[in-house]
Design an enzyme around this catalytic site. Structure first.
Site, PDB file in Angstrom:
ATOM      1  N   GLY A  79       0.844  -1.175  -0.045  1.00  0.00           N
ATOM      2  CA  GLY A  79       0.090  -0.003  -0.228  1.00  0.00           C
ATOM      3  C   GLY A  79       0.893   1.246   0.025  1.00  0.00           C
ATOM      4  N   GLY A 128       1.156  -5.319   0.826  1.00  0.00           N
ATOM      5  CA  GLY A 128      -0.166  -5.409   0.106  1.00  0.00           C
ATOM      6  C   GLY A 128       0.023  -6.209  -1.240  1.00  0.00           C
ATOM      7  N   GLU A 151       5.624  -4.870   7.897  1.00  0.00           N
ATOM      8  CA  GLU A 151       4.857  -4.084   8.553  1.00  0.00           C
ATOM      9  C   GLU A 151       5.042  -3.562  10.086  1.00  0.00           C
ATOM     10  OE1 GLU A 151       2.326  -5.587   4.973  1.00  0.00           O
ATOM     11  OE2 GLU A 151       3.585  -6.342   6.792  1.00  0.00           O
ATOM     12  N   ASP A 159      -0.763  -6.956   7.141  1.00  0.00           N
ATOM     13  CA  ASP A 159      -2.505  -6.913   6.980  1.00  0.00           C
ATOM     14  C   ASP A 159      -2.785  -7.459   5.305  1.00  0.00           C
ATOM     15  OD1 ASP A 159      -1.184  -4.631   5.848  1.00  0.00           O
ATOM     16  OD2 ASP A 159      -3.187  -3.676   5.579  1.00  0.00           O
TER      17      ASP A 159
END
Length: 337
Positions: A79, A128, A151, A159
């Protein structure tokens, strides 16, 4: 479960952009993530376009299977945390929520897709980037693939479905990857089952050419084409497969503190670089992010994809909310320099 993850009308109607390009094949479509200057980092607009394309392709009788690729030297670096940090700093909480909602809803579409999906992971595949590929049918790793879920090092949690696919790997290697952010190459991705096939980067044109001519919706036909035009590879002596016993021994412990203790005693006995490096990474990461991430992987082991995504969505919204967002913004800042 996923009603909370449907993109809001404002997101769904985001203007068209060239951040996701489309290539037409004989009976396939390919989405091309096209932000090469940002290692194809995902934005809300890209998520909205992917949702739109994939839903229309799933309904089309002329399309047998779908592919995803990245422009330039990355597949997808995850992301767009720089853009997200900016939204948070400007107090745009609804837009921040939309970012996660749009991305996670696409991952759900991919994970439940009715047509075979082929992702070409040529280059950086992080965070992501794993989310928009690993829940699909086939993932082709290459000699240029670098995979990680880093992360915890930005004060966040793995995530974008990572708590689902990492927790379902063999033993406790999911905890190891989540808590250390360790990088894997393409061969190790195949060895762990994160990738299904392997191709030398220079042979991808051949693979692409072959897939472009296929008129099929049969996963076994696509599978054999990928195998036929791919390359056979075996883990070398530095591969993660040789560390799995020690990883299981250390990362099966209940708490982060116990994991660190176990790793310290192994490091003293083994005197191996990977052990020392894993310890260093654990000690550099945010203690809260480590605890949250460990629990997330452990819960994900007993949940379905949609349950994981709904829980990750709640965690992500909490992670960028007032009490915790300082950790996240500070982590983004140090990670992006």
């Amino acid at each position: 479960y996923l009603s909370s993850l449907r993109p809001s009308p404002a997101t769904a109607a985001a203007p068209d952009s060239d951040e996701v390009l489309v290539e037409g094949k004989a009976s396939a479509r390919a989405s091309v993530l096209n932000r090469p200057g940002h290692l194809n980092a995902l934005t809300t607009t890209m998520g909205a376009r992917l949702n739109k394309f994939y839903e229309s392709w799933e309904d089309s009788p002329d399309i047998g299977f779908v592919m995803m690729k990245g422009s330039g030297r990355a597949f997808c670096a995850g992301g767009d945390v720089v853009g997200l940090r900016q939204l948070i700093n400007e107090g745009k909480l609804d837009e921040s929520k939309d970012f996660f909602r749009t991305l996670y809803s696409f991952i759900y579409v991919l994970g439940t897709y009715l047509k075979p999906h082929v992702a070409i992971l040529d280059g950086v595949t992080m965070g992501g980037g794993g989310g928009v590929s690993i829940p699909g049918t086939f993932r082709v790793a290459t000699d240029r693939t670098v995979f990680a879920t880093p992360e915890v090092h930005i004060g966040f949690h793995p995530d974008a479905a990572a708590s689902f696919y990492l927790s379902h790997l063999t033993g406790h290697v999911g905890e190891y990857l989540a808590l250390t952010g360790e990088k894997l190459n393409g061969v190790d991705m195949v060895a762990l089952g994160l990738a299904t096939h392997y191709s030398m980067s220079e042979h991808l044109d051949l693979v692409d050419e072959r897939l472009a001519k296929l008129v099929t919706d049969d996963p076994s036909v696509i599978d054999s084409s990928l195998a036929q035009y791919g390359d056979l590879v075996y883990p070398d002596k530095t591969s993660i497969v040789h560390r799995l016993a020690v990883i299981d021994k250390c990362f099966s412990h209940e708490t982060v503190e116990e994991i660190v203790d176990a790793l310290e005693s192994e490091a003293a006995q083994l005197n191996e670089e990977w052990c020392t490096l894993a310890l260093k990474r654990l000690k550099e990461a945010s203690p809260l992010a480590l605890k949250v991430s460990l629990r997330s992987i452990r819960e994900g082991r007993y949940q379905t994809l949609d349950e994981c995504l709904v829980r990750e969505y709640r965690m992500s919204i909490n992670g960028i909310s007032k009490p915790f967002y300082h950790d996240f913004c500070e982590g983004c800042e140090s990670a992006t320099g």
